[in-house]
Design an enzyme around this catalytic site. Structure first.
Site, PDB file in Angstrom:
ATOM      1  N   GLY A   1      -1.408 -56.153 -45.269  1.00 50.26           N
ATOM      2  CA  GLY A   1      -1.487 -54.733 -44.888  1.00 50.26           C
ATOM      3  C   GLY A   1      -0.152 -54.034 -45.079  1.00 50.26           C
ATOM      4  O   GLY A   1      -0.088 -52.918 -45.630  1.00 50.26           O
TER       5      GLY A   1
ATOM      6  N   ARG B   1     -12.112 -70.536 -47.405  1.00 47.55           N
ATOM      7  CA  ARG B   1     -12.448 -69.161 -47.030  1.00 47.55           C
ATOM      8  C   ARG B   1     -13.636 -69.156 -46.081  1.00 47.55           C
ATOM      9  O   ARG B   1     -13.723 -68.339 -45.173  1.00 47.55           O
ATOM     10  CB  ARG B   1     -12.766 -68.339 -48.271  1.00 47.55           C
ATOM     11  CG  ARG B   1     -11.531 -68.032 -49.104  1.00 47.55           C
ATOM     12  CD  ARG B   1     -11.857 -67.059 -50.229  1.00 47.55           C
ATOM     13  NE  ARG B   1     -10.647 -66.512 -50.792  1.00 47.55           N
ATOM     14  CZ  ARG B   1     -10.054 -66.964 -51.895  1.00 47.55           C
ATOM     15  NH1 ARG B   1     -10.579 -67.960 -52.559  1.00 47.55           N
ATOM     16  NH2 ARG B   1      -8.960 -66.417 -52.351  1.00 47.55           N
TER      17      ARG B   1
ATOM     18  N   ASN C   1     -13.392 -64.234 -38.450  1.00 49.92           N
ATOM     19  CA  ASN C   1     -13.138 -62.896 -38.982  1.00 49.92           C
ATOM     20  C   ASN C   1     -14.317 -61.945 -38.788  1.00 49.92           C
ATOM     21  O   ASN C   1     -14.122 -60.742 -38.656  1.00 49.92           O
ATOM     22  CB  ASN C   1     -12.729 -62.986 -40.454  1.00 49.92           C
ATOM     23  CG  ASN C   1     -11.264 -63.375 -40.608  1.00 49.92           C
ATOM     24  OD1 ASN C   1     -10.514 -63.386 -39.624  1.00 49.92           O
ATOM     25  ND2 ASN C   1     -10.837 -63.692 -41.807  1.00 49.92           N
TER      26      ASN C   1
ATOM     27  N   SER D   1     -10.380 -58.581 -45.673  1.00 46.38           N
ATOM     28  CA  SER D   1     -10.431 -59.822 -44.895  1.00 46.38           C
ATOM     29  C   SER D   1     -11.435 -60.803 -45.508  1.00 46.38           C
ATOM     30  O   SER D   1     -12.476 -60.409 -46.017  1.00 46.38           O
ATOM     31  CB  SER D   1     -10.814 -59.509 -43.452  1.00 46.38           C
ATOM     32  OG  SER D   1      -9.948 -58.525 -42.933  1.00 46.38           O
TER      33      SER D   1
ATOM     34  N   HIS E   1     -15.276 -63.842 -54.368  1.00 41.99           N
ATOM     35  CA  HIS E   1     -13.819 -64.008 -54.263  1.00 41.99           C
ATOM     36  C   HIS E   1     -13.539 -65.363 -53.605  1.00 41.99           C
ATOM     37  O   HIS E   1     -12.878 -65.465 -52.585  1.00 41.99           O
ATOM     38  CB  HIS E   1     -13.267 -62.857 -53.408  1.00 41.99           C
ATOM     39  CG  HIS E   1     -11.780 -62.871 -53.243  1.00 41.99           C
ATOM     40  ND1 HIS E   1     -10.901 -62.866 -54.290  1.00 41.99           N
ATOM     41  CD2 HIS E   1     -11.004 -62.879 -52.122  1.00 41.99           C
ATOM     42  CE1 HIS E   1      -9.661 -62.869 -53.818  1.00 41.99           C
ATOM     43  NE2 HIS E   1      -9.696 -62.879 -52.507  1.00 41.99           N
TER      44      HIS E   1
HETATM   45  N1  APR Z   1      -7.250 -55.406 -34.923  1.00 40.12           N
HETATM   46  C1  APR Z   1      -6.085 -55.146 -35.565  1.00 40.12           C
HETATM   47  N2  APR Z   1      -5.321 -56.094 -36.128  1.00 40.12           N
HETATM   48  C2  APR Z   1      -5.721 -57.364 -35.998  1.00 40.12           C
HETATM   49  C3  APR Z   1      -6.915 -57.725 -35.320  1.00 40.12           C
HETATM   50  C4  APR Z   1      -7.689 -56.669 -34.762  1.00 40.12           C
HETATM   51  N3  APR Z   1      -8.820 -56.902 -34.111  1.00 40.12           N
HETATM   52  N4  APR Z   1      -7.029 -59.066 -35.383  1.00 40.12           N
HETATM   53  C5  APR Z   1      -5.976 -59.529 -36.076  1.00 40.12           C
HETATM   54  N5  APR Z   1      -5.184 -58.512 -36.446  1.00 40.12           N
HETATM   55  C6  APR Z   1      -3.939 -58.531 -37.191  1.00 40.12           C
HETATM   56  C7  APR Z   1      -2.990 -59.680 -36.830  1.00 40.12           C
HETATM   57  O1  APR Z   1      -2.262 -59.405 -35.657  1.00 40.12           O
HETATM   58  C8  APR Z   1      -2.115 -59.745 -38.071  1.00 40.12           C
HETATM   59  O2  APR Z   1      -0.930 -58.983 -37.945  1.00 40.12           O
HETATM   60  O3  APR Z   1      -4.227 -58.747 -38.558  1.00 40.12           O
HETATM   61  C9  APR Z   1      -2.990 -59.143 -39.176  1.00 40.12           C
HETATM   62  C10 APR Z   1      -3.293 -60.111 -40.286  1.00 40.12           C
HETATM   63  O4  APR Z   1      -2.101 -60.329 -40.928  1.00 40.12           O
HETATM   64  P1  APR Z   1      -1.614 -61.768 -41.426  1.00 40.12           P
HETATM   65  O5  APR Z   1      -1.918 -62.765 -40.369  1.00 40.12           O
HETATM   66  O6  APR Z   1      -0.210 -61.615 -41.887  1.00 40.12           O
HETATM   67  O7  APR Z   1      -2.600 -62.073 -42.637  1.00 40.12           O
HETATM   68  P2  APR Z   1      -2.499 -61.533 -44.122  1.00 40.12           P
HETATM   69  O8  APR Z   1      -1.843 -62.558 -44.972  1.00 40.12           O
HETATM   70  O9  APR Z   1      -1.966 -60.149 -44.111  1.00 40.12           O
HETATM   71  O10 APR Z   1      -4.030 -61.521 -44.529  1.00 40.12           O
HETATM   72  C11 APR Z   1      -4.877 -60.484 -44.063  1.00 40.12           C
HETATM   73  O11 APR Z   1      -6.411 -60.780 -45.845  1.00 40.12           O
HETATM   74  O12 APR Z   1      -6.543 -62.484 -47.371  1.00 40.12           O
HETATM   75  C12 APR Z   1      -7.118 -61.916 -46.248  1.00 40.12           C
HETATM   76  O13 APR Z   1      -8.291 -63.594 -44.995  1.00 40.12           O
HETATM   77  C13 APR Z   1      -7.079 -62.901 -45.097  1.00 40.12           C
HETATM   78  O14 APR Z   1      -8.073 -61.790 -43.274  1.00 40.12           O
HETATM   79  C14 APR Z   1      -6.852 -62.061 -43.909  1.00 40.12           C
HETATM   80  C15 APR Z   1      -6.294 -60.740 -44.454  1.00 40.12           C
END
Ligand code: APR
Length: 315
Positions: free
Chosen positions: A16, A91, A98, A122, A178
Protein backbone atom coordinates in the site's frame (compact mmCIF):
# COMPACT_ATOMS: atom_id res chain seq x y z
CA UNK A 1 -15.85 10.20 -11.31
CA UNK A 2 -12.27 11.48 -11.31
CA UNK A 3 -13.32 14.99 -10.17
CA UNK A 4 -11.47 14.86 -6.86
CA UNK A 5 -8.64 12.62 -7.98
CA UNK A 6 -8.81 11.22 -4.48
CA UNK A 7 -7.54 7.71 -3.84
CA UNK A 8 -7.95 5.73 -0.62
CA UNK A 9 -5.51 2.98 0.26
CA UNK A 10 -6.68 0.58 2.95
CA UNK A 11 -3.65 -1.20 4.35
CA UNK A 12 -0.59 1.04 4.53
CA UNK A 13 1.85 -1.86 4.67
CA UNK A 14 4.64 -2.52 2.22
CA UNK A 15 2.49 -2.74 -0.93
CA UNK A 16 0.00 0.00 0.00
CA UNK A 17 2.76 2.46 0.89
CA UNK A 18 4.73 1.62 -2.27
CA UNK A 19 1.61 2.33 -4.35
CA UNK A 20 1.12 5.64 -2.53
CA UNK A 21 4.77 6.56 -3.05
CA UNK A 22 4.63 5.77 -6.75
CA UNK A 23 1.44 7.81 -7.20
CA UNK A 24 2.90 10.71 -5.21
CA UNK A 25 6.09 10.76 -7.28
CA UNK A 26 4.06 10.79 -10.49
CA UNK A 27 1.65 13.45 -9.17
CA UNK A 28 -1.33 11.38 -10.31
CA UNK A 29 -3.75 12.31 -7.50
CA UNK A 30 -4.82 15.42 -5.67
CA UNK A 31 -5.15 13.46 -2.45
CA UNK A 32 -4.20 10.02 -1.19
CA UNK A 33 -5.68 8.89 2.11
CA UNK A 34 -4.02 5.98 3.89
CA UNK A 35 -5.70 3.81 6.49
CA UNK A 36 -4.18 0.99 8.49
CA UNK A 37 -5.46 -0.90 11.48
CA UNK A 38 -2.00 -0.83 13.09
CA UNK A 39 -1.69 2.37 15.07
CA UNK A 40 0.68 5.01 13.73
CA UNK A 41 1.45 3.19 10.48
CA UNK A 42 -0.79 5.28 8.20
CA UNK A 43 0.23 8.59 9.77
CA UNK A 44 3.95 7.82 9.80
CA UNK A 45 3.94 6.76 6.16
CA UNK A 46 1.68 9.65 5.07
CA UNK A 47 4.10 12.18 6.55
CA UNK A 48 7.14 10.45 5.03
CA UNK A 49 5.58 10.18 1.56
CA UNK A 50 4.22 13.74 1.50
CA UNK A 51 7.69 15.01 2.40
CA UNK A 52 9.04 13.08 -0.61
CA UNK A 53 6.63 15.01 -2.88
CA UNK A 54 8.73 18.13 -2.35
CA UNK A 55 10.65 16.90 -5.41
CA UNK A 56 7.60 15.89 -7.46
CA UNK A 57 6.42 18.00 -10.37
CA UNK A 58 2.85 18.10 -9.02
CA UNK A 59 1.71 18.36 -5.41
CA UNK A 60 -0.20 15.53 -3.73
CA UNK A 61 -1.78 15.73 -0.29
CA UNK A 62 -1.18 12.54 1.67
CA UNK A 63 -3.41 12.16 4.69
CA UNK A 64 -3.88 9.44 7.30
CA UNK A 65 -7.34 8.26 8.23
CA UNK A 66 -7.89 7.72 11.92
CA UNK A 67 -10.95 5.58 11.28
CA UNK A 68 -12.39 3.86 8.19
CA UNK A 69 -14.95 6.70 8.07
CA UNK A 70 -12.15 9.10 7.12
CA UNK A 71 -11.57 7.21 3.86
CA UNK A 72 -14.50 9.01 2.32
CA UNK A 73 -15.64 10.20 -1.11
CA UNK A 74 -12.75 8.51 -2.89
CA UNK A 75 -12.75 7.99 -6.67
CA UNK A 76 -10.74 4.81 -6.22
CA UNK A 77 -10.11 2.70 -3.13
CA UNK A 78 -7.22 0.23 -3.20
CA UNK A 79 -7.45 -2.67 -0.76
CA UNK A 80 -4.08 -4.00 0.33
CA UNK A 81 -5.16 -4.87 3.86
CA UNK A 82 -4.40 -8.40 4.82
CA UNK A 83 -1.75 -10.82 5.81
CA UNK A 84 1.02 -11.26 3.23
CA UNK A 85 2.25 -14.63 2.03
CA UNK A 86 5.23 -15.75 4.10
CA UNK A 87 7.77 -18.55 3.71
CA UNK A 88 6.14 -21.65 2.26
CA UNK A 89 2.60 -20.40 2.94
CA UNK A 90 0.55 -20.76 -0.24
CA UNK A 91 -1.88 -18.09 -1.42
CA UNK A 92 -4.68 -20.49 -0.60
CA UNK A 93 -3.59 -20.68 3.07
CA UNK A 94 -4.43 -17.03 3.33
CA UNK A 95 -7.96 -17.46 2.13
CA UNK A 96 -10.04 -17.41 5.26
CA UNK A 97 -7.86 -14.96 7.22
CA UNK A 98 -8.00 -12.39 4.46
CA UNK A 99 -11.67 -13.02 3.64
CA UNK A 100 -12.68 -11.77 7.08
CA UNK A 101 -10.57 -8.64 6.67
CA UNK A 102 -11.91 -8.02 3.16
CA UNK A 103 -15.48 -8.33 4.31
CA UNK A 104 -15.22 -5.60 6.93
CA UNK A 105 -13.10 -3.33 4.74
CA UNK A 106 -15.55 -3.68 1.84
CA UNK A 107 -18.51 -2.81 4.05
CA UNK A 108 -16.69 0.37 5.11
CA UNK A 109 -16.00 1.33 1.48
CA UNK A 110 -19.68 0.88 0.61
CA UNK A 111 -20.58 3.19 3.48
CA UNK A 112 -18.00 5.94 3.02
CA UNK A 113 -16.99 5.90 -0.67
CA UNK A 114 -20.16 4.59 -2.28
CA UNK A 115 -19.23 5.74 -5.81
CA UNK A 116 -15.68 4.40 -5.81
CA UNK A 117 -13.95 1.96 -8.10
CA UNK A 118 -12.23 -0.73 -6.04
CA UNK A 119 -8.82 -2.13 -6.92
CA UNK A 120 -8.27 -5.26 -4.89
CA UNK A 121 -4.80 -6.54 -4.11
CA UNK A 122 -5.12 -8.86 -1.11
CA UNK A 123 -4.51 -12.55 -1.74
CA UNK A 124 -5.74 -14.97 -2.89
CA UNK A 125 -6.40 -12.23 -5.36
CA UNK A 126 -9.05 -13.62 -7.69
CA UNK A 127 -11.15 -15.08 -4.89
CA UNK A 128 -10.97 -11.86 -2.87
CA UNK A 129 -11.94 -9.80 -5.90
CA UNK A 130 -14.92 -12.08 -6.49
CA UNK A 131 -15.85 -11.73 -2.81
CA UNK A 132 -15.77 -7.93 -3.10
CA UNK A 133 -18.08 -8.19 -6.10
CA UNK A 134 -20.53 -10.35 -4.15
CA UNK A 135 -20.38 -8.30 -0.95
CA UNK A 136 -20.91 -4.95 -2.72
CA UNK A 137 -23.36 -6.13 -5.35
CA UNK A 138 -21.95 -3.28 -7.46
CA UNK A 139 -21.73 -3.42 -11.25
CA UNK A 140 -18.73 -5.50 -12.17
CA UNK A 141 -16.89 -2.75 -14.05
CA UNK A 142 -16.16 -1.12 -10.65
CA UNK A 143 -14.33 -4.11 -9.15
CA UNK A 144 -10.83 -4.80 -10.48
CA UNK A 145 -8.18 -7.18 -9.20
CA UNK A 146 -4.54 -6.20 -9.60
CA UNK A 147 -2.76 -9.30 -10.88
CA UNK A 148 -1.77 -9.28 -14.54
CA UNK A 149 -0.24 -5.81 -14.22
CA UNK A 150 2.26 -7.24 -11.73
CA UNK A 151 2.72 -10.66 -13.27
CA UNK A 152 3.18 -8.97 -16.66
CA UNK A 153 5.96 -6.78 -15.27
CA UNK A 154 7.60 -9.94 -13.93
CA UNK A 155 7.31 -11.61 -17.33
CA UNK A 156 8.77 -8.53 -19.07
CA UNK A 157 11.70 -8.69 -16.63
CA UNK A 158 12.40 -12.29 -17.60
CA UNK A 159 12.19 -11.51 -21.32
CA UNK A 160 14.51 -8.53 -20.93
CA UNK A 161 17.00 -10.63 -18.99
CA UNK A 162 16.91 -13.36 -21.63
CA UNK A 163 17.29 -11.03 -24.61
CA UNK A 164 19.42 -8.33 -23.02
CA UNK A 165 17.40 -5.56 -24.67
CA UNK A 166 13.91 -4.16 -25.07
CA UNK A 167 13.78 -1.23 -22.61
CA UNK A 168 10.18 -0.37 -21.76
CA UNK A 169 8.61 -1.94 -24.84
CA UNK A 170 8.52 -5.58 -23.85
CA UNK A 171 5.14 -7.24 -24.23
CA UNK A 172 3.83 -8.67 -21.04
CA UNK A 173 0.64 -10.70 -21.05
CA UNK A 174 -0.31 -12.95 -18.17
CA UNK A 175 -3.86 -14.28 -17.86
CA UNK A 176 -5.62 -16.76 -15.60
CA UNK A 177 -5.44 -16.79 -11.82
CA UNK A 178 -2.85 -14.92 -9.76
CA UNK A 179 -1.49 -18.13 -8.29
CA UNK A 180 0.20 -21.37 -9.17
CA UNK A 181 -1.83 -21.78 -12.36
CA UNK A 182 -1.26 -18.32 -13.81
CA UNK A 183 -0.72 -18.31 -17.57
CA UNK A 184 2.15 -16.19 -18.93
CA UNK A 185 1.68 -15.91 -22.69
CA UNK A 186 5.04 -14.96 -24.21
CA UNK A 187 3.97 -16.58 -27.48
CA UNK A 188 1.53 -13.67 -27.99
CA UNK A 189 3.97 -10.96 -26.85
CA UNK A 190 5.90 -8.45 -28.93
CA UNK A 191 9.12 -6.66 -28.18
CA UNK A 192 9.04 -3.27 -29.81
CA UNK A 193 6.91 -4.33 -32.76
CA UNK A 194 8.69 -7.65 -33.31
CA UNK A 195 6.88 -10.87 -32.32
CA UNK A 196 8.76 -12.63 -29.54
CA UNK A 197 8.30 -15.91 -31.41
CA UNK A 198 10.82 -14.57 -33.97
CA UNK A 199 13.41 -13.93 -31.29
CA UNK A 200 13.22 -16.79 -28.81
CA UNK A 201 13.11 -20.57 -29.09
CA UNK A 202 10.32 -22.74 -27.69
CA UNK A 203 12.66 -23.75 -24.85
CA UNK A 204 13.38 -20.10 -24.03
CA UNK A 205 9.63 -19.44 -23.93
CA UNK A 206 9.09 -22.34 -21.55
CA UNK A 207 11.85 -21.03 -19.30
CA UNK A 208 10.26 -17.55 -19.28
CA UNK A 209 6.87 -19.06 -18.42
CA UNK A 210 8.30 -21.01 -15.48
CA UNK A 211 10.39 -18.11 -14.15
CA UNK A 212 7.41 -15.74 -14.40
CA UNK A 213 5.21 -18.14 -12.48
CA UNK A 214 7.94 -18.38 -9.85
CA UNK A 215 8.49 -14.60 -9.80
CA UNK A 216 6.72 -13.92 -6.51
CA UNK A 217 8.12 -16.97 -4.73
CA UNK A 218 11.67 -16.09 -5.82
CA UNK A 219 11.41 -12.78 -3.95
CA UNK A 220 9.85 -14.47 -0.91
CA UNK A 221 12.83 -16.84 -0.93
CA UNK A 222 15.26 -13.93 -0.63
CA UNK A 223 13.29 -11.48 1.51
CA UNK A 224 11.19 -13.93 3.56
CA UNK A 225 8.25 -11.72 2.63
CA UNK A 226 6.52 -10.76 -0.62
CA UNK A 227 7.78 -8.10 -3.01
CA UNK A 228 6.28 -4.64 -2.84
CA UNK A 229 7.92 -2.20 -5.25
CA UNK A 230 6.65 -3.93 -8.39
CA UNK A 231 3.16 -4.52 -6.90
CA UNK A 232 3.05 -0.87 -5.78
CA UNK A 233 4.03 0.38 -9.23
CA UNK A 234 1.50 -1.94 -10.90
CA UNK A 235 -1.28 -0.57 -8.68
CA UNK A 236 -0.23 2.99 -9.46
CA UNK A 237 -0.26 2.25 -13.20
CA UNK A 238 -3.85 1.02 -12.95
CA UNK A 239 -4.90 4.07 -10.90
CA UNK A 240 -3.29 6.33 -13.52
CA UNK A 241 -5.17 4.55 -16.31
CA UNK A 242 -8.49 5.07 -14.53
CA UNK A 243 -8.00 8.67 -13.37
CA UNK A 244 -6.57 9.70 -16.74
CA UNK A 245 -9.17 7.67 -18.66
CA UNK A 246 -6.25 6.35 -20.70
CA UNK A 247 -8.02 3.23 -22.05
CA UNK A 248 -4.86 1.20 -21.49
CA UNK A 249 -5.14 -2.55 -21.99
CA UNK A 250 -4.09 -4.16 -18.71
CA UNK A 251 -4.57 -7.77 -17.74
CA UNK A 252 -6.74 -7.68 -14.60
CA UNK A 253 -8.87 -10.02 -12.56
CA UNK A 254 -12.50 -9.28 -13.35
CA UNK A 255 -15.85 -10.98 -12.94
CA UNK A 256 -16.72 -12.80 -16.15
CA UNK A 257 -20.26 -12.87 -17.48
CA UNK A 258 -19.99 -15.17 -20.47
CA UNK A 259 -16.60 -13.93 -21.72
CA UNK A 260 -14.14 -16.77 -22.37
CA UNK A 261 -17.05 -19.17 -21.78
CA UNK A 262 -17.39 -18.49 -18.05
CA UNK A 263 -19.62 -16.54 -15.70
CA UNK A 264 -19.82 -15.86 -11.97
CA UNK A 265 -16.09 -16.24 -11.48
CA UNK A 266 -13.19 -13.80 -11.30
CA UNK A 267 -10.03 -14.40 -13.30
CA UNK A 268 -7.32 -12.48 -15.14
CA UNK A 269 -7.99 -11.40 -18.72
CA UNK A 270 -6.96 -8.34 -20.72
CA UNK A 271 -9.28 -5.39 -20.06
CA UNK A 272 -9.47 -1.76 -21.11
CA UNK A 273 -9.10 0.57 -18.11
CA UNK A 274 -10.68 4.01 -18.15
CA UNK A 275 -12.77 6.33 -16.03
CA UNK A 276 -15.54 3.74 -15.58
CA UNK A 277 -13.02 1.20 -14.34
CA UNK A 278 -13.26 -1.82 -16.64
CA UNK A 279 -14.45 -0.24 -19.89
CA UNK A 280 -14.28 -3.42 -21.91
CA UNK A 281 -13.14 -7.02 -21.62
CA UNK A 282 -10.85 -7.93 -24.51
CA UNK A 283 -11.61 -11.37 -25.89
CA UNK A 284 -8.57 -13.09 -27.34
CA UNK A 285 -8.56 -16.31 -29.30
CA UNK A 286 -7.14 -19.04 -27.08
CA UNK A 287 -5.74 -22.11 -28.83
CA UNK A 288 -6.47 -25.54 -27.34
CA UNK A 289 -3.35 -25.49 -25.15
CA UNK A 290 -4.13 -22.08 -23.66
CA UNK A 291 -7.82 -22.93 -23.28
CA UNK A 292 -6.93 -26.05 -21.27
CA UNK A 293 -4.68 -23.98 -18.98
CA UNK A 294 -7.36 -21.31 -18.64
CA UNK A 295 -9.93 -23.94 -17.61
CA UNK A 296 -7.60 -25.17 -14.84
CA UNK A 297 -7.04 -21.60 -13.68
CA UNK A 298 -10.77 -20.91 -13.51
CA UNK A 299 -11.35 -24.14 -11.62
CA UNK A 300 -8.71 -23.13 -9.03
CA UNK A 301 -10.54 -19.87 -8.39
CA UNK A 302 -13.89 -21.66 -8.24
CA UNK A 303 -12.48 -23.99 -5.58
CA UNK A 304 -11.53 -20.96 -3.48
CA UNK A 305 -14.98 -19.42 -3.97
CA UNK A 306 -16.55 -22.68 -2.81
CA UNK A 307 -14.52 -22.50 0.41
CA UNK A 308 -15.96 -19.03 1.06
CA UNK A 309 -19.44 -20.23 0.18
CA UNK A 310 -19.24 -23.21 2.51
CA UNK A 311 -18.02 -20.88 5.28
CA UNK A 312 -21.10 -18.72 4.62
CA UNK A 313 -19.09 -15.59 3.80
CA UNK A 314 -21.84 -14.35 1.47
CA UNK A 315 -24.80 -15.00 3.77
N1 APR B 1 -7.86 -2.66 8.00
C1 APR B 1 -6.80 -1.90 7.64
N2 APR B 1 -5.55 -2.38 7.54
C2 APR B 1 -5.36 -3.67 7.86
C3 APR B 1 -6.41 -4.52 8.27
C4 APR B 1 -7.72 -3.95 8.34
N3 APR B 1 -8.77 -4.67 8.71
N4 APR B 1 -5.89 -5.74 8.50
C5 APR B 1 -4.57 -5.67 8.23
N5 APR B 1 -4.25 -4.43 7.85
C6 APR B 1 -2.95 -3.88 7.48
C7 APR B 1 -1.78 -4.37 8.33
O1 APR B 1 -1.70 -3.67 9.55
C8 APR B 1 -0.60 -4.09 7.41
O2 APR B 1 -0.01 -2.83 7.65
O3 APR B 1 -2.63 -4.32 6.17
C9 APR B 1 -1.22 -4.09 6.01
C10 APR B 1 -0.66 -5.17 5.12
O4 APR B 1 0.64 -4.81 4.88
P1 APR B 1 1.86 -5.85 4.88
O5 APR B 1 1.70 -6.78 6.03
O6 APR B 1 3.11 -5.06 4.77
O7 APR B 1 1.60 -6.70 3.56
P2 APR B 1 1.94 -6.31 2.07
O8 APR B 1 3.24 -6.93 1.68
O9 APR B 1 1.76 -4.85 1.89
O10 APR B 1 0.81 -7.10 1.29
C11 APR B 1 -0.51 -6.59 1.26
O11 APR B 1 -1.04 -7.75 -0.73
O12 APR B 1 0.14 -9.41 -1.79
C12 APR B 1 -0.98 -9.12 -1.03
O13 APR B 1 -1.62 -11.05 0.24
C13 APR B 1 -0.90 -9.86 0.30
O14 APR B 1 -2.84 -9.25 1.48
C14 APR B 1 -1.49 -8.92 1.27
C15 APR B 1 -1.43 -7.55 0.59
Amino acid sequence: MTINRKVGIIGAGAVGASAAFSLAIMGTCKEIVLYDIAEGVALGKAIDIEQATHYSTKPTRITAAETPADVKDCDIVVITAGVPRKGDMTREDLLMINAKIIQSVTEDIMRYSPDAIIISVSNPLDVMTYAIGRITGWQRHRIIGMAGALDGSRMAYQIRKKLGYGAARVGALVIGDHGENMIPVPQKANIGDVPLTDLLSKEDMEEIIEKTKNGGAEIVGHLKTSGYYAPGRAIAYMVEAILNDSKAVVSSSVILDGEYGYRDVCVGVPVVLGSRGVEHIVQMQLDDGLKAKFDISVQTVKNGIEVLQSNKVFN
